[in-house]
Write a protein that holds these residues in place. Structure first.
Motif, PDB file in Angstrom:
ATOM      1  N   TRP A  14       0.922  -1.247  -0.167  1.00  0.00           N
ATOM      2  CA  TRP A  14      -0.045   0.043  -0.051  1.00  0.00           C
ATOM      3  C   TRP A  14       0.959   1.233   0.106  1.00  0.00           C
ATOM      4  CZ3 TRP A  14       0.117   3.422   4.080  1.00  0.00           C
ATOM      5  CH2 TRP A  14       0.869   3.118   5.383  1.00  0.00           C
ATOM      6  N   LEU A  15       2.243   1.141   0.622  1.00  0.00           N
ATOM      7  CA  LEU A  15       2.997   2.207   0.580  1.00  0.00           C
ATOM      8  C   LEU A  15       3.501   2.557  -1.040  1.00  0.00           C
ATOM      9  CD1 LEU A  15       5.223   1.805   3.791  1.00  0.00           C
ATOM     10  CD2 LEU A  15       3.566   3.355   3.488  1.00  0.00           C
ATOM     11  N   ASN A  16       3.754   1.703  -1.665  1.00  0.00           N
ATOM     12  CA  ASN A  16       4.100   1.974  -2.931  1.00  0.00           C
ATOM     13  C   ASN A  16       2.981   2.512  -3.760  1.00  0.00           C
ATOM     14  OD1 ASN A  16       6.262   1.493  -4.955  1.00  0.00           O
ATOM     15  ND2 ASN A  16       4.897   0.629  -6.230  1.00  0.00           N
ATOM     16  N   THR A  17       1.904   2.110  -3.613  1.00  0.00           N
ATOM     17  CA  THR A  17       0.466   2.714  -4.112  1.00  0.00           C
ATOM     18  C   THR A  17       0.484   4.114  -3.770  1.00  0.00           C
ATOM     19  OG1 THR A  17      -0.695   0.657  -4.056  1.00  0.00           O
ATOM     20  CG2 THR A  17      -1.863   2.428  -4.287  1.00  0.00           C
ATOM     21  N   ILE A  18       0.685   4.500  -2.596  1.00  0.00           N
ATOM     22  CA  ILE A  18       0.752   5.962  -2.275  1.00  0.00           C
ATOM     23  C   ILE A  18       1.801   6.679  -3.129  1.00  0.00           C
ATOM     24  CG2 ILE A  18       1.297   7.461  -0.622  1.00  0.00           C
ATOM     25  CD1 ILE A  18      -0.147   5.692   1.480  1.00  0.00           C
ATOM     26  N   LYS A  19       2.848   6.079  -3.321  1.00  0.00           N
ATOM     27  CA  LYS A  19       4.122   6.602  -3.994  1.00  0.00           C
ATOM     28  C   LYS A  19       3.782   6.907  -5.435  1.00  0.00           C
ATOM     29  CE  LYS A  19       9.070   6.122  -4.527  1.00  0.00           C
ATOM     30  NZ  LYS A  19      10.402   5.360  -4.140  1.00  0.00           N
ATOM     31  N   VAL A  20       3.225   6.019  -6.075  1.00  0.00           N
ATOM     32  CA  VAL A  20       2.996   6.010  -7.503  1.00  0.00           C
ATOM     33  C   VAL A  20       1.763   7.059  -7.641  1.00  0.00           C
ATOM     34  CG1 VAL A  20       1.789   4.596  -8.993  1.00  0.00           C
ATOM     35  CG2 VAL A  20       3.696   3.604  -8.026  1.00  0.00           C
ATOM     36  N   SER A  21       0.798   7.042  -6.832  1.00  0.00           N
ATOM     37  CA  SER A  21      -0.222   7.983  -6.664  1.00  0.00           C
ATOM     38  C   SER A  21       0.236   9.493  -6.925  1.00  0.00           C
ATOM     39  CB  SER A  21      -1.256   7.852  -5.600  1.00  0.00           C
ATOM     40  OG  SER A  21      -1.796   6.671  -5.916  1.00  0.00           O
ATOM     41  N   PHE A  22       1.255   9.601  -5.988  1.00  0.00           N
ATOM     42  CA  PHE A  22       1.904  10.950  -5.872  1.00  0.00           C
ATOM     43  C   PHE A  22       2.574  11.056  -7.205  1.00  0.00           C
ATOM     44  CE2 PHE A  22       2.610  11.176  -0.995  1.00  0.00           C
ATOM     45  CZ  PHE A  22       1.498  11.837  -0.822  1.00  0.00           C
ATOM     46  N   GLY A  23       3.195  10.149  -8.089  1.00  0.00           N
ATOM     47  CA  GLY A  23       3.693  10.141  -9.343  1.00  0.00           C
ATOM     48  C   GLY A  23       2.875  11.058 -10.168  1.00  0.00           C
ATOM     49  N   PHE A  24       1.633  10.632 -10.201  1.00  0.00           N
ATOM     50  CA  PHE A  24       0.485  11.132 -11.018  1.00  0.00           C
ATOM     51  C   PHE A  24       0.509  12.399 -10.561  1.00  0.00           C
ATOM     52  CE2 PHE A  24      -0.706   6.614 -11.802  1.00  0.00           C
ATOM     53  CZ  PHE A  24      -0.982   6.616 -13.130  1.00  0.00           C
ATOM     54  N   ILE A  25       0.207  13.022  -9.486  1.00  0.00           N
ATOM     55  CA  ILE A  25       0.102  14.097  -8.983  1.00  0.00           C
ATOM     56  C   ILE A  25       1.292  15.145  -9.478  1.00  0.00           C
ATOM     57  CG2 ILE A  25      -0.220  15.782  -6.925  1.00  0.00           C
ATOM     58  CD1 ILE A  25      -1.905  13.404  -5.817  1.00  0.00           C
ATOM     59  N   GLU A  26       2.458  14.543  -9.107  1.00  0.00           N
ATOM     60  CA  GLU A  26       3.647  15.214  -9.654  1.00  0.00           C
ATOM     61  C   GLU A  26       3.608  15.390 -11.157  1.00  0.00           C
ATOM     62  OE1 GLU A  26       6.258  16.341  -7.807  1.00  0.00           O
ATOM     63  OE2 GLU A  26       4.849  15.879  -5.982  1.00  0.00           O
ATOM     64  N   LEU A  27       3.063  14.574 -11.952  1.00  0.00           N
ATOM     65  CA  LEU A  27       3.223  14.877 -13.472  1.00  0.00           C
ATOM     66  C   LEU A  27       2.113  16.024 -13.827  1.00  0.00           C
ATOM     67  CD1 LEU A  27       4.089  13.486 -16.121  1.00  0.00           C
ATOM     68  CD2 LEU A  27       2.298  12.147 -16.018  1.00  0.00           C
ATOM     69  N   ALA A  28       1.015  15.968 -12.996  1.00  0.00           N
ATOM     70  CA  ALA A  28       0.232  17.100 -13.202  1.00  0.00           C
ATOM     71  C   ALA A  28       0.602  18.431 -12.927  1.00  0.00           C
ATOM     72  CB  ALA A  28      -1.331  16.825 -12.366  1.00  0.00           C
ATOM     73  N   LEU A  29       1.291  18.541 -11.494  1.00  0.00           N
ATOM     74  CA  LEU A  29       1.741  19.691 -11.187  1.00  0.00           C
ATOM     75  C   LEU A  29       3.001  19.990 -12.192  1.00  0.00           C
ATOM     76  CD1 LEU A  29       2.057  18.902  -7.303  1.00  0.00           C
ATOM     77  CD2 LEU A  29       0.429  20.691  -8.616  1.00  0.00           C
ATOM     78  N   ALA A  30       3.647  19.247 -12.954  1.00  0.00           N
ATOM     79  CA  ALA A  30       4.769  19.700 -13.861  1.00  0.00           C
ATOM     80  C   ALA A  30       4.243  20.465 -14.910  1.00  0.00           C
ATOM     81  CB  ALA A  30       5.413  18.440 -14.208  1.00  0.00           C
ATOM     82  N   LEU A  31       2.867  19.955 -15.341  1.00  0.00           N
ATOM     83  CA  LEU A  31       2.315  20.468 -16.419  1.00  0.00           C
ATOM     84  C   LEU A  31       1.949  22.149 -16.234  1.00  0.00           C
ATOM     85  CD1 LEU A  31       0.100  18.029 -17.693  1.00  0.00           C
ATOM     86  CD2 LEU A  31       2.318  18.821 -18.585  1.00  0.00           C
ATOM     87  N   LYS A  32       1.706  22.360 -14.908  1.00  0.00           N
ATOM     88  CA  LYS A  32       1.336  23.766 -14.245  1.00  0.00           C
ATOM     89  C   LYS A  32       2.767  24.750 -14.545  1.00  0.00           C
ATOM     90  CE  LYS A  32      -0.266  27.367 -12.157  1.00  0.00           C
ATOM     91  NZ  LYS A  32      -1.214  28.301 -13.077  1.00  0.00           N
ATOM     92  N   PHE A  33       3.814  24.116 -14.120  1.00  0.00           N
ATOM     93  CA  PHE A  33       5.113  24.939 -14.341  1.00  0.00           C
ATOM     94  C   PHE A  33       5.286  25.256 -15.686  1.00  0.00           C
ATOM     95  CE2 PHE A  33       5.795  23.086 -10.028  1.00  0.00           C
ATOM     96  CZ  PHE A  33       5.981  24.339  -9.376  1.00  0.00           C
ATOM     97  N   LEU A  34       5.153  24.097 -16.512  1.00  0.00           N
ATOM     98  CA  LEU A  34       5.200  24.334 -18.180  1.00  0.00           C
ATOM     99  C   LEU A  34       4.265  25.373 -18.802  1.00  0.00           C
ATOM    100  CD1 LEU A  34       6.922  23.353 -20.650  1.00  0.00           C
ATOM    101  CD2 LEU A  34       5.170  21.731 -20.939  1.00  0.00           C
ATOM    102  N   SER A  35       2.896  25.327 -18.154  1.00  0.00           N
ATOM    103  CA  SER A  35       1.950  26.378 -18.641  1.00  0.00           C
ATOM    104  C   SER A  35       2.410  27.839 -18.111  1.00  0.00           C
ATOM    105  CB  SER A  35       0.650  26.050 -17.735  1.00  0.00           C
ATOM    106  OG  SER A  35      -0.246  26.909 -18.124  1.00  0.00           O
ATOM    107  N   ASN A  36       3.159  27.907 -17.141  1.00  0.00           N
ATOM    108  CA  ASN A  36       3.519  29.312 -16.862  1.00  0.00           C
ATOM    109  C   ASN A  36       4.693  29.922 -17.799  1.00  0.00           C
ATOM    110  OD1 ASN A  36       2.033  29.192 -14.349  1.00  0.00           O
ATOM    111  ND2 ASN A  36       3.710  28.769 -13.212  1.00  0.00           N
ATOM    112  N   VAL A  37       5.404  28.970 -18.200  1.00  0.00           N
ATOM    113  CA  VAL A  37       6.569  29.251 -19.061  1.00  0.00           C
ATOM    114  C   VAL A  37       5.751  29.490 -20.522  1.00  0.00           C
ATOM    115  CG1 VAL A  37       8.572  28.551 -20.521  1.00  0.00           C
ATOM    116  CG2 VAL A  37       8.017  27.692 -18.049  1.00  0.00           C
ATOM    117  N   ASP A  38       4.976  28.788 -20.652  1.00  0.00           N
ATOM    118  CA  ASP A  38       4.061  28.956 -22.036  1.00  0.00           C
ATOM    119  C   ASP A  38       3.615  30.464 -22.105  1.00  0.00           C
ATOM    120  OD1 ASP A  38       2.855  27.625 -24.642  1.00  0.00           O
ATOM    121  OD2 ASP A  38       1.212  28.325 -23.763  1.00  0.00           O
TER     122      ASP A  38
END
Length: 656
Positions: free
Chosen positions: A365-389
């Motif tokens: 279950w701990l790895n499930t949380i870590k992978v879920s954070f991965g999806f959220i990190e991916l979404a947040l990365a797009l926010k930073f790229l949007s600022n540049v755009d």
């Protein structure tokens, strides 16, 4: 005991009788008067009325000349009423004897009058003739007015300082609580959670007494807080309170954050393991072995280093978001909150070691949380790229493209939580637990919520995170603002100013509004149209600016006021376009002002002593502020309307 109870009851009865008698002795309506100078020949008179229970006071606005069910203001010869009265309160309809129409009355109301006064006048004198309604009775009375006119600037400064302090305190408190909750969430990451029972047991077994063990665990928790807070504090002290704000909004920084978050996301998905150098952890661990308070501090440092692969992205996100508040203390308060949240479990389990038995065992279950954070990190990365755009006007990550990517990310997160998508380090999932099911439902619901946004739905809850609606290629919602809009500055008859020209190829505002993006150009238009200027200090990377536009500007009552009563000048403080060589200059600190954004930010700081966005200031035709109130982010539509009406009244009074 019985005597004491009887004595308390007797006192309560006396107090109740006294209160009732005092209430009966009051007038049906209580009044408070105040007056504030607008100019040498104008002022605002405020009449605040509170009716007793069961009584209401009639409006002061006549429907027609024969309307007698109204309250009225009478002034002596030194003052006169200009314009119509502004009423603030919750109105209700009242049946009138012998009339088909209904009257309007309030339980409590504030009447605001704009007055013309004689130059040098120091007081407003007159009377307020009020009419009320209480059942079938219509009580009335006359309240004498003799109120001193206070200076507008002084009153505004006091009110502004109080509001600013309250808003700042509330903002800091919300930042602390958000980061505290995030710190608690970080505890259940696979890098931190397994260390809790080991660390707590170590303290309790190593210490000679239980009290010593508790003290050591408490110092361990304090050390965690200090490790997260001190570096942020040092950085702020050395480079100033704007350094983190500057870093978080600069396009180059946002590109760096985008790359880092993509790398973290890939790491969370299990492609590789990120960690700080082992030598750092080894050295810290060696120091920890020496014992004492310093040794415990290095044990906390070892935890921070070892858990970096899980907490690093979270800390980076919090620093980025808190730094954009434009307040120097925000990142420090944020890191303190995160450290407290991360440290609480260690102290809690040290004080109550029996609770360790109730902790779930480490597992898949701990790895499930870590992978879920991965999806959220991916979404947040797009926010930073949007600022540049947005900063460079690339047009690659427009609103619709951004939404498509977020919809896919959160849909896949839901699929993963249901066990239909598996990564390298995931355990077999024989069945879906109830928590996984609910989290999957939440992720799918969020993805579905965003779908209407592809056709222009406002998505107000996300207005601070997704690109503005002006970047969307197909927006059904904006058609209502574009149809019939010829791009003129004012739809009313009369003189017409030249439409905006500078920077219009890159900048625009939503909802069919016409805005100037250069102060000099906007000032020229204002003088032709004889309208006050509404300065909108904004930014491409400003989430609260987008929230204000979607939640406040879009309201029909606000939108009509901005269109009809003001010349809108939107000044982007992060616009990267370079100024012509003739317009570049060096500010008072010796910093070269090269870009449009640099110029606008320097003007905001130099003129209004403010460096946060949004900021709405209002100028007269001479470029002087109509109000000293620094109006920033406030999602209250009624509050913004009130402020717009106040500055418009001040402008009208000064130009009669």
């Amino acid at each position: 005991m019985t005597k004491k109870i009887l004595f308390i009851v007797l006192l309560a009865s006396i107090q109740l009788i006294y209160s009732a008698a005092a209430q009966d002795s009051k007038q049906p309506v209580q009044f408070v008067f105040s007056a504030t100078k607008l100019t040498d020949t104008s002022a605002t008179l405020t009449v605040h009325a509170v009716a007793a229970k069961g009584t209401r006071i009639f409006t002061a606005a006549k429907k027609n000349n024969d309307d007698v069910f109204v309250s009225s203001l009478q002034l002596d010869s030194s003052a006169s009423i200009h314009g119509t009265v502004v009423e603030e309160g919750v109105a209700g309809a009242v049946a009138l004897p012998g009339a088909t129409d209904k009257g309007t009355a309030y339980d409590s109301v504030t009447f605001k009058y704009t007055l013309g006064i004689k130059a040098g006048a120091t007081a407003i004198k007159g009377s307020f003739n009020w009419l009320g309604v209480s059942g079938d009775d219509f009580p009335s009375g006359e309240e004498k007015i003799n109120v001193t006119i206070t200076d507008a600037a002084a009153a505004s400064d006091v009110a502004d300082a109080g509001a600013a302090a309250q808003n700042k305190e509330g903002s800091m408190w919300s930042i602390f609580l958000l980061c505290l909750a995030t710190g608690l969430l970080a505890v259940i990451t696979p890098c931190v959670f397994p260390l809790i029972p080991v660390t707590v047991s170590f303290f309790l077994k190593r210490s000679k007494t239980r009290i010593e063990g508790l003290k050591n665990a408490l110092w361990y928790s304090i050390s965690i807080v200090l490790i997260y807070t001190i570096p942020t504090l040092i950085l702020t002290l050395i480079f100033g309170d704007k350094i983190l704000y500057t870093i978080s909004t600069h396009p180059v920084s946002n590109i760096f954050f985008f790359v880092v978050f993509i790398v973290f996301a890939i790491s969370f998905f299990g492609a590789f393991e990120l960690a700080l150098p082992n030598s750092w952890a080894n050295k810290a661990d060696q120091k920890a072995g020496k014992g004492g308070l310093l040794g415990i501090f290095f044990m906390a440092l070892t935890l921070v280093i070892v858990s970096f692969s899980c907490t690093g992205p979270i800390v980076g996100t919090l620093l980025g978001q808190t730094s954009m508040q434009g307040v120097g203390l925000a990142p420090i308060i944020g890191m303190m909150g995160f450290g407290v949240g991360l440290a609480i479990p260690f102290s809690l389990f040290a004080f109550f070691p029996s609770m360790l038995q109730s902790l779930p065992k480490s597992g898949g279950w701990l790895n499930t949380i870590k992978v879920s954070f991965g999806f959220i990190e991916l979404a947040l990365a797009l926010k930073f790229l949007s600022n540049v755009d947005l900063s460079y006007h690339l047009g690659i990550l427009n609103r619709d493209v951004f939404l498509v990517l977020w919809i896919v990310i959160f849909f896949l997160l839901g699929v993963y939580l249901l066990g239909k998508l598996k990564f390298a380090h995931d355990s077999d999932l024989p069945f879906v637990s109830v928590p996984r099911l609910f989290f999957a439902m939440a992720s799918f619901s969020f993805a579905v919520y965003m779908v209407p946004g592809l056709w222009g739905a406002p998505l107000k809850a996300l207005s601070g995170f997704i690109p503005p609606s002006t970047t969307q290629e197909f927006n059904l919602n904006d058609l209502q603002y574009k149809i019939g809009n010829a791009g003129v500055v004012s739809p009313s008859a009369g003189p017409q100013a030249a439409p905006p020209k500078k920077y219009t190829n890159k900048l625009e505002v939503p909802f069919g509004l016409t805005a100037y993006f250069d102060l000099e150009e906007g000032m020229a238009a204002a003088k032709i149209l004889k309208k006050p200027i509404m300065l909108d200090f904004t930014g491409h990377t400003c989430p609260n600016c987008r929230k204000m536009e979607e939640q406040v500007w879009k309201d029909p009552a606000v939108l009509s006021r901005i269109k009809e009563n003001f010349v809108l000048v939107s000044l982007y403080v992060d616009e990267t376009e370079e100024l012509p060589a003739s317009e570049q200059y060096t500010d008072k600190n010796g910093v070269k002002i090269v870009t449009v954004g640099d110029k606008n930010l320097d003007y905001e700081i130099k003129t209004f002593g403010f460096n946060a966005q949004p900021l709405y200031m209002f100028l007269d035709l001479n470029g002087k502020p109509l109000s000293d109130v620094k109006y920033g982010y406030d999602p209250s539509v009624a509050g913004f309307i009130k402020h717009l009406d106040a500055v418009k009244a001040a402008f009208d009074a000064a130009n009669k």
